[in-house]
Design a protein around this motif. Sequence first.
Motif, PDB file in Angstrom:
ATOM      1  N   GLU A   1     -14.877  -4.741   4.036  1.00 30.72           N
ATOM      2  CA  GLU A   1     -14.487  -4.592   5.437  1.00 30.72           C
ATOM      3  C   GLU A   1     -15.710  -4.420   6.337  1.00 30.72           C
ATOM      4  O   GLU A   1     -16.721  -3.849   5.929  1.00 30.72           O
ATOM      5  CB  GLU A   1     -13.613  -3.347   5.603  1.00 30.72           C
ATOM      6  CG  GLU A   1     -12.309  -3.377   4.859  1.00 30.72           C
ATOM      7  CD  GLU A   1     -11.581  -2.055   4.994  1.00 30.72           C
ATOM      8  OE1 GLU A   1     -10.439  -2.078   5.486  1.00 30.72           O
ATOM      9  OE2 GLU A   1     -12.135  -1.009   4.600  1.00 30.72           O
TER      10      GLU A   1
ATOM     11  N   CYS B   1      -0.701  -8.249   8.812  1.00 35.11           N
ATOM     12  CA  CYS B   1      -0.745  -6.776   8.834  1.00 35.11           C
ATOM     13  C   CYS B   1      -0.578  -6.204  10.237  1.00 35.11           C
ATOM     14  O   CYS B   1      -0.080  -5.085  10.388  1.00 35.11           O
ATOM     15  CB  CYS B   1      -2.036  -6.277   8.203  1.00 35.11           C
ATOM     16  SG  CYS B   1      -2.088  -6.538   6.413  1.00 35.11           S
TER      17      CYS B   1
ATOM     18  N   GLU C   1       1.808  -8.501  -0.277  1.00 33.24           N
ATOM     19  CA  GLU C   1       0.608  -9.152  -0.816  1.00 33.24           C
ATOM     20  C   GLU C   1       0.914 -10.596  -1.220  1.00 33.24           C
ATOM     21  O   GLU C   1       0.113 -11.499  -0.976  1.00 33.24           O
ATOM     22  CB  GLU C   1       0.050  -8.363  -2.002  1.00 33.24           C
ATOM     23  CG  GLU C   1      -0.541  -7.020  -1.627  1.00 33.24           C
ATOM     24  CD  GLU C   1      -1.838  -7.097  -0.833  1.00 33.24           C
ATOM     25  OE1 GLU C   1      -2.429  -8.186  -0.682  1.00 33.24           O
ATOM     26  OE2 GLU C   1      -2.273  -6.041  -0.341  1.00 33.24           O
TER      27      GLU C   1
ATOM     28  N   THR D   1      -9.112 -11.799  -1.949  1.00 30.67           N
ATOM     29  CA  THR D   1      -8.916 -10.538  -1.233  1.00 30.67           C
ATOM     30  C   THR D   1      -7.563  -9.910  -1.582  1.00 30.67           C
ATOM     31  O   THR D   1      -7.455  -8.689  -1.706  1.00 30.67           O
ATOM     32  CB  THR D   1      -9.021 -10.771   0.292  1.00 30.67           C
ATOM     33  OG1 THR D   1     -10.287 -11.361   0.565  1.00 30.67           O
ATOM     34  CG2 THR D   1      -8.894  -9.476   1.066  1.00 30.67           C
TER      35      THR D   1
ATOM     36  N   TRP E   1      -7.298  -6.092  -2.909  1.00 33.56           N
ATOM     37  CA  TRP E   1      -6.495  -5.088  -2.214  1.00 33.56           C
ATOM     38  C   TRP E   1      -5.292  -4.660  -3.039  1.00 33.56           C
ATOM     39  O   TRP E   1      -4.918  -3.489  -3.048  1.00 33.56           O
ATOM     40  CB  TRP E   1      -6.069  -5.583  -0.825  1.00 33.56           C
ATOM     41  CG  TRP E   1      -7.203  -5.485   0.131  1.00 33.56           C
ATOM     42  CD1 TRP E   1      -7.950  -6.517   0.612  1.00 33.56           C
ATOM     43  CD2 TRP E   1      -7.764  -4.302   0.680  1.00 33.56           C
ATOM     44  NE1 TRP E   1      -8.939  -6.034   1.430  1.00 33.56           N
ATOM     45  CE2 TRP E   1      -8.846  -4.678   1.494  1.00 33.56           C
ATOM     46  CE3 TRP E   1      -7.454  -2.955   0.566  1.00 33.56           C
ATOM     47  CZ2 TRP E   1      -9.616  -3.754   2.191  1.00 33.56           C
ATOM     48  CZ3 TRP E   1      -8.229  -2.034   1.272  1.00 33.56           C
ATOM     49  CH2 TRP E   1      -9.295  -2.453   2.064  1.00 33.56           C
ATOM     50  N   SER E   2      -4.663  -5.610  -3.721  1.00 33.72           N
ATOM     51  CA  SER E   2      -3.525  -5.246  -4.573  1.00 33.72           C
ATOM     52  C   SER E   2      -3.952  -4.270  -5.659  1.00 33.72           C
ATOM     53  O   SER E   2      -3.284  -3.263  -5.908  1.00 33.72           O
ATOM     54  CB  SER E   2      -2.914  -6.496  -5.210  1.00 33.72           C
ATOM     55  OG  SER E   2      -2.324  -7.315  -4.253  1.00 33.72           O
TER      56      SER E   2
ATOM     57  N   GLU F   1      -6.512  -2.260  -5.675  1.00 29.72           N
ATOM     58  CA  GLU F   1      -6.938  -0.989  -5.099  1.00 29.72           C
ATOM     59  C   GLU F   1      -5.762  -0.171  -4.551  1.00 29.72           C
ATOM     60  O   GLU F   1      -5.653   1.024  -4.805  1.00 29.72           O
ATOM     61  CB  GLU F   1      -7.960  -1.219  -3.983  1.00 29.72           C
ATOM     62  CG  GLU F   1      -8.496   0.033  -3.354  1.00 29.72           C
ATOM     63  CD  GLU F   1      -9.336   0.893  -4.288  1.00 29.72           C
ATOM     64  OE1 GLU F   1      -9.426   2.109  -4.029  1.00 29.72           O
ATOM     65  OE2 GLU F   1      -9.900   0.384  -5.280  1.00 29.72           O
ATOM     66  N   MET F   2      -4.902  -0.822  -3.797  1.00 29.87           N
ATOM     67  CA  MET F   2      -3.860  -0.095  -3.065  1.00 29.87           C
ATOM     68  C   MET F   2      -2.556   0.066  -3.855  1.00 29.87           C
ATOM     69  O   MET F   2      -1.837   1.033  -3.649  1.00 29.87           O
ATOM     70  CB  MET F   2      -3.558  -0.810  -1.745  1.00 29.87           C
ATOM     71  CG  MET F   2      -4.775  -0.950  -0.837  1.00 29.87           C
ATOM     72  SD  MET F   2      -5.478   0.617  -0.310  1.00 29.87           S
ATOM     73  CE  MET F   2      -4.252   1.152   0.843  1.00 29.87           C
TER      74      MET F   2
ATOM     75  N   THR G   1      -1.967  -6.624  -9.493  1.00 29.97           N
ATOM     76  CA  THR G   1      -2.053  -7.870  -8.735  1.00 29.97           C
ATOM     77  C   THR G   1      -0.845  -8.733  -9.073  1.00 29.97           C
ATOM     78  O   THR G   1      -0.493  -8.848 -10.253  1.00 29.97           O
ATOM     79  CB  THR G   1      -3.339  -8.639  -9.107  1.00 29.97           C
ATOM     80  OG1 THR G   1      -4.462  -7.846  -8.738  1.00 29.97           O
ATOM     81  CG2 THR G   1      -3.433  -9.962  -8.374  1.00 29.97           C
TER      82      THR G   1
ATOM     83  N   ARG H   1      -8.639  -1.554   9.268  1.00 28.31           N
ATOM     84  CA  ARG H   1      -9.666  -1.231   8.269  1.00 28.31           C
ATOM     85  C   ARG H   1      -9.407   0.166   7.727  1.00 28.31           C
ATOM     86  O   ARG H   1      -9.066   1.075   8.476  1.00 28.31           O
ATOM     87  CB  ARG H   1     -11.058  -1.327   8.889  1.00 28.31           C
ATOM     88  CG  ARG H   1     -11.404  -2.755   9.268  1.00 28.31           C
ATOM     89  CD  ARG H   1     -12.808  -2.881   9.796  1.00 28.31           C
ATOM     90  NE  ARG H   1     -13.051  -4.279  10.160  1.00 28.31           N
ATOM     91  CZ  ARG H   1     -13.806  -4.649  11.163  1.00 28.31           C
ATOM     92  NH1 ARG H   1     -14.443  -3.749  11.894  1.00 28.31           N
ATOM     93  NH2 ARG H   1     -13.961  -5.933  11.424  1.00 28.31           N
ATOM     94  N   ASP H   2      -9.627   0.319   6.416  1.00 26.21           N
ATOM     95  CA  ASP H   2      -9.225   1.555   5.755  1.00 26.21           C
ATOM     96  C   ASP H   2     -10.333   2.372   5.105  1.00 26.21           C
ATOM     97  O   ASP H   2     -10.152   3.553   4.879  1.00 26.21           O
ATOM     98  CB  ASP H   2      -8.193   1.231   4.655  1.00 26.21           C
ATOM     99  CG  ASP H   2      -6.929   0.630   5.214  1.00 26.21           C
ATOM    100  OD1 ASP H   2      -6.359   1.198   6.160  1.00 26.21           O
ATOM    101  OD2 ASP H   2      -6.517  -0.437   4.701  1.00 26.21           O
TER     102      ASP H   2
ATOM    103  N   PHE I   1     -16.684  -1.467  -2.749  1.00 28.26           N
ATOM    104  CA  PHE I   1     -16.076  -2.787  -2.580  1.00 28.26           C
ATOM    105  C   PHE I   1     -17.103  -3.918  -2.705  1.00 28.26           C
ATOM    106  O   PHE I   1     -16.761  -5.011  -3.157  1.00 28.26           O
ATOM    107  CB  PHE I   1     -15.292  -2.875  -1.275  1.00 28.26           C
ATOM    108  CG  PHE I   1     -13.947  -2.217  -1.362  1.00 28.26           C
ATOM    109  CD1 PHE I   1     -12.945  -2.751  -2.157  1.00 28.26           C
ATOM    110  CD2 PHE I   1     -13.688  -1.042  -0.687  1.00 28.26           C
ATOM    111  CE1 PHE I   1     -11.704  -2.134  -2.272  1.00 28.26           C
ATOM    112  CE2 PHE I   1     -12.455  -0.413  -0.787  1.00 28.26           C
ATOM    113  CZ  PHE I   1     -11.455  -0.971  -1.585  1.00 28.26           C
TER     114      PHE I   1
END
Length: 176
Positions: A14, A42, A54, A85, A89-90, A92-93, A97, A128-129, A137
């Motif tokens: 990010e 988003c 996702e 990406t 993100w999948s 991580e969050m 996946t 952004r997180d 990252f």
Amino acid sequence: MNKLIKKIAIVGPESTGKSTISILLAQHYKVSWVPEYARYYCENLVAPYTLQDEINMYYGQLALEDAILVTSEKKFIICDTTFVTVKIWSDEMLGETPQIVLDALPKRPYDFYLLMDIDLPWQDDPLRDFPDKREYFMDVWHKELKALNANYKVISGLGDERIKNAIAAVDEFLSK
């Protein structure tokens, strides 16, 4: 879809200038660029996103990319991020996946990646997180690109130096 058209992907953590570099490169080379679908998606979410979101972002990114590929008359296009990406993100969050993304990774390669370095100052943005996880990252991006055996170059630099470094990397790639 025209497979003769090369795809140059602008990726990274990010707040590393991916969208700015994508637009500037497209203008410099007078080629089409594919925007980041996830940003639009988003912006309209009203609840925490899910694995289905996702998957939707994966399909949206590919649809945008395919639309640009079929209409482009140039030798290459610029992609502001890729569906890699979605994997990052999948993982991580959501801790996993979507299988469709994993299956597509080796089947939809990009010809060259510019991995944006984390040397730019963080800029706040509601989408952004992780201002404190940029190094983490960056390591994840290196790992993912290496797992794909991707041809990539890290792009650093502040101000005009960053775009000059990106242009030099693209010129080198195109000259091969």
